[in-house]
Design a protein around this motif. Structure first.
Motif, PDB file in Angstrom:
ATOM      1  N   LEU A 102      49.028  43.003  30.911  1.00  0.00           N
ATOM      2  CA  LEU A 102      50.071  43.245  31.799  1.00  0.00           C
ATOM      3  C   LEU A 102      51.069  42.349  31.017  1.00  0.00           C
ATOM      4  O   LEU A 102      50.993  41.340  30.835  1.00  0.00           O
ATOM      5  CB  LEU A 102      49.778  42.608  33.044  1.00  0.00           C
ATOM      6  N   LEU A 154      53.336  37.796  40.975  1.00  0.00           N
ATOM      7  CA  LEU A 154      52.287  38.039  39.870  1.00  0.00           C
ATOM      8  C   LEU A 154      50.913  38.074  40.821  1.00  0.00           C
ATOM      9  O   LEU A 154      49.919  38.965  40.591  1.00  0.00           O
ATOM     10  CB  LEU A 154      52.139  37.016  39.266  1.00  0.00           C
ATOM     11  N   GLU A 155      50.575  37.167  41.705  1.00  0.00           N
ATOM     12  CA  GLU A 155      49.368  37.217  42.793  1.00  0.00           C
ATOM     13  C   GLU A 155      49.225  38.203  43.355  1.00  0.00           C
ATOM     14  O   GLU A 155      48.187  38.876  43.661  1.00  0.00           O
ATOM     15  CB  GLU A 155      49.432  35.687  43.482  1.00  0.00           C
ATOM     16  N   PHE A 205      48.116  41.051  41.043  1.00  0.00           N
ATOM     17  CA  PHE A 205      46.814  40.903  40.745  1.00  0.00           C
ATOM     18  C   PHE A 205      45.867  41.188  41.669  1.00  0.00           C
ATOM     19  O   PHE A 205      44.833  42.114  41.364  1.00  0.00           O
ATOM     20  CB  PHE A 205      46.379  39.475  40.473  1.00  0.00           C
ATOM     21  N   ARG A 206      46.035  41.039  43.037  1.00  0.00           N
ATOM     22  CA  ARG A 206      45.262  41.436  44.119  1.00  0.00           C
ATOM     23  C   ARG A 206      45.282  43.097  44.220  1.00  0.00           C
ATOM     24  O   ARG A 206      44.385  43.586  44.413  1.00  0.00           O
ATOM     25  CB  ARG A 206      45.707  40.944  45.541  1.00  0.00           C
ATOM     26  N   LEU A 213      45.712  45.091  41.636  1.00  0.00           N
ATOM     27  CA  LEU A 213      44.965  45.593  40.392  1.00  0.00           C
ATOM     28  C   LEU A 213      43.559  45.276  40.800  1.00  0.00           C
ATOM     29  O   LEU A 213      42.716  46.121  40.328  1.00  0.00           O
ATOM     30  CB  LEU A 213      45.267  45.101  39.200  1.00  0.00           C
ATOM     31  N   GLU A 214      42.980  44.229  41.578  1.00  0.00           N
ATOM     32  CA  GLU A 214      41.761  44.105  41.835  1.00  0.00           C
ATOM     33  C   GLU A 214      41.289  45.141  42.775  1.00  0.00           C
ATOM     34  O   GLU A 214      40.124  45.647  42.549  1.00  0.00           O
ATOM     35  CB  GLU A 214      41.726  42.781  42.291  1.00  0.00           C
ATOM     36  N   HIS A 254      40.415  46.855  38.460  1.00  0.00           N
ATOM     37  CA  HIS A 254      40.973  45.824  37.179  1.00  0.00           C
ATOM     38  C   HIS A 254      40.944  44.646  37.459  1.00  0.00           C
ATOM     39  O   HIS A 254      41.768  43.784  37.963  1.00  0.00           O
ATOM     40  CB  HIS A 254      42.174  46.363  36.879  1.00  0.00           C
ATOM     41  N   THR A 255      39.595  44.114  37.141  1.00  0.00           N
ATOM     42  CA  THR A 255      39.339  42.559  37.587  1.00  0.00           C
ATOM     43  C   THR A 255      39.673  41.621  36.210  1.00  0.00           C
ATOM     44  O   THR A 255      39.599  40.516  36.578  1.00  0.00           O
ATOM     45  CB  THR A 255      37.794  42.404  38.225  1.00  0.00           C
ATOM     46  N   ASP A 256      39.743  42.404  35.143  1.00  0.00           N
ATOM     47  CA  ASP A 256      40.144  41.462  34.100  1.00  0.00           C
ATOM     48  C   ASP A 256      41.282  41.990  33.560  1.00  0.00           C
ATOM     49  O   ASP A 256      41.558  42.919  32.889  1.00  0.00           O
ATOM     50  CB  ASP A 256      38.987  41.867  32.746  1.00  0.00           C
ATOM     51  N   VAL A 257      42.288  41.077  33.554  1.00  0.00           N
ATOM     52  CA  VAL A 257      43.594  41.384  33.144  1.00  0.00           C
ATOM     53  C   VAL A 257      44.120  40.204  32.254  1.00  0.00           C
ATOM     54  O   VAL A 257      43.988  39.123  32.333  1.00  0.00           O
ATOM     55  CB  VAL A 257      44.875  41.241  34.430  1.00  0.00           C
ATOM     56  N   LEU A 287      47.584  38.468  30.607  1.00  0.00           N
ATOM     57  CA  LEU A 287      48.944  38.620  30.774  1.00  0.00           C
ATOM     58  C   LEU A 287      49.648  38.075  29.397  1.00  0.00           C
ATOM     59  O   LEU A 287      49.210  37.100  28.722  1.00  0.00           O
ATOM     60  CB  LEU A 287      49.067  37.236  31.837  1.00  0.00           C
TER      61      LEU A 287
END
Length: 136
Positions: free
Chosen positions: A102, A113-114, A117-118, A120-121, A125-128, A130
């Motif tokens: 990302l 961003l948060e 991330f939520r 994407l989770e 996609h739990t592993d990002v 940055l």
């Protein structure tokens, strides 16, 4: 009684002669080390490889990322704008050995961003990873 150590029997050498005999190997060793460093320290004529350009020196390109977030919060995948609700359809399948890359603009807030991330989770996609850009 001027000698520190008595001469070995039958040698007939005085103290100065014995010191001189023991210093000769040390002088030879120092000379050989000096010659080694003179030869090893010679400058070579080979040129160093060119370094890649830094940001702001032309040749500027964006990072190789799976997902990019602009300063206004717009998302892009492979150069195409995408809505946050459609991320699951356009992003590559989650792989445990390679995280999602990302790239976010420096003006994006942590709250934005948060939220991303939520989202994407929820699509797996739990592993990002940055990606960041150094300060100019």
């Amino acid at each position: 009684m001027s000698d520190l150590l008595p001469p070995p029997p039958g040698s007939g050498k005085g103290l100065l002669d014995r010191v001189e005999d023991s210093l000769l190997p040390l002088i030879n060793l120092v000379f050989l080390l000096l010659m080694f460093f003179i030869v090893a320290g010679q400058m070579s004529e080979a040129r160093l490889p060119e370094l890649p350009p830094i940001a702001g020196q032309g040749g500027e390109q964006g990072p190789r990322a799976d997902l990019m977030m602009a300063a206004d919060g717009r998302l892009r995948v492979a150069g195409q704008s995408v809505e946050p609700a459609n991320l699951g359809r356009v992003l590559p399948e989650p792989r445990p050995e390679e995280p999602l890359r990302l790239a976010a603009h420096r003006d994006v807030t942590m709250a934005e961003l948060e939220a991303l991330f939520r989202r994407l989770e929820t699509v797996g996609h739990t592993d990002v990873l940055l990606l960041t850009e150094p300060q100019p």
